[in-house]
Design an enzyme around this catalytic site. Sequence first.
Site, PDB file in Angstrom:
ATOM      1  N   GLU A 141       1.140  -1.566   2.393  1.00 14.97           N
ATOM      2  CA  GLU A 141       1.237  -0.868   3.688  1.00 14.97           C
ATOM      3  C   GLU A 141       0.324   0.344   3.784  1.00 14.97           C
ATOM      4  OE1 GLU A 141       5.251   0.245   4.588  1.00 14.97           O
ATOM      5  OE2 GLU A 141       6.039  -1.801   4.360  1.00 14.97           O
ATOM      6  N   GLY A 142      -0.276   0.771   2.674  1.00 13.44           N
ATOM      7  CA  GLY A 142      -1.022   2.029   2.661  1.00 13.44           C
ATOM      8  C   GLY A 142      -0.213   3.182   2.116  1.00 13.44           C
TER       9      GLY A 142
END
Length: 344
Positions: free
Chosen positions: A317-318
């Site tokens: 997701e980062g």
Amino acid sequence: MDLLNSTISKIRPLDEEAMEQARERQDQLTKPRGSLGILEELSVQLAGIQGKAQPQITKKVVIVMAGDHGVAAEGVSAFPQEVTPQMVANFVAGGAGINVLARHTGAEVRVVDVGVATPLDIEGVIQRNVRPGTDNMTEGSAMSREDASASIEAGIEVAEAEIAAGANLLGTGDMGIANTTPSSAILTVFSGAGLEQTVGRGTGIGSEALAHKRDVIQKAIEVNRPDRGDGLDVLAKVGGLEIGGLAGVILGAAANRVPVIIDGFISSAAALIAASLAPESKNYMIASHVSVEPGHKLMLEELALKPMLFMNMRLGEGTGAALAAGLVEASCKVLTEMATFGEA
């Protein structure tokens, strides 16, 4: 292909003069030389990227690319493909892990549909859908060479739009059920390592499913025979649309002399593609963390990148990029705000 080729042509070496000036200032700061470790090394790299002796980070943006994978039909993930659009909606609503950590470090989040199979009509999602997911790579190429190029160019366009709006630090993030499978395939092709080293449990599959996942990846590589000397061929044959999009973000950042934080396993697969297309782009990459996914350490070694965080994370997701963004900003502040012995 025109945008991709022109972007690659703009990627230049780091500014050695700015880096030397940054080193000289680091050596004069009110601390023992080297005592802040990677923060010092990072500030010098940032000076070389921005082309100024005292770099600054003023706007941090994590770009999350979403795409689906035909290989999910082989049962390589613990979750169904329907989770991809659900999580995209969660991202723009602000309820996911990436949103929490980005808020914590003052980063903004952009969510991009570059290849979700389900048509999305969700406010806040940037629409760059190249095609509705990839094909099953055990039966042939995941996508055409043209679609692979288009996914990269979508990432370049999103990165350049964010940079034009003031972002001077980008982070990469991903969403796509089954995307550790193409990422492992990409690593296997580039590294030549065995599947025991390159393929992990992803979303948490059991031992029997892990063995099956390795068989699936082996079959995909045998069927497609990707050319490790051609990053676009590797992406088209065993990659993913969001992986291509993230490779484009990396290339777009490098072409515009903006640092880009690489998140975890999937983002690092994208970094391998970017580095294959433009080796100089590695100098603009910053590794946020090392995932518990077993192949991630090998990916970072292939890229010659040192991770900053060892947190046993594997969410994607980062999230790692969001956490590291604060450290990247801190490295600039140490260099620019700490007094030298002369000033003190």
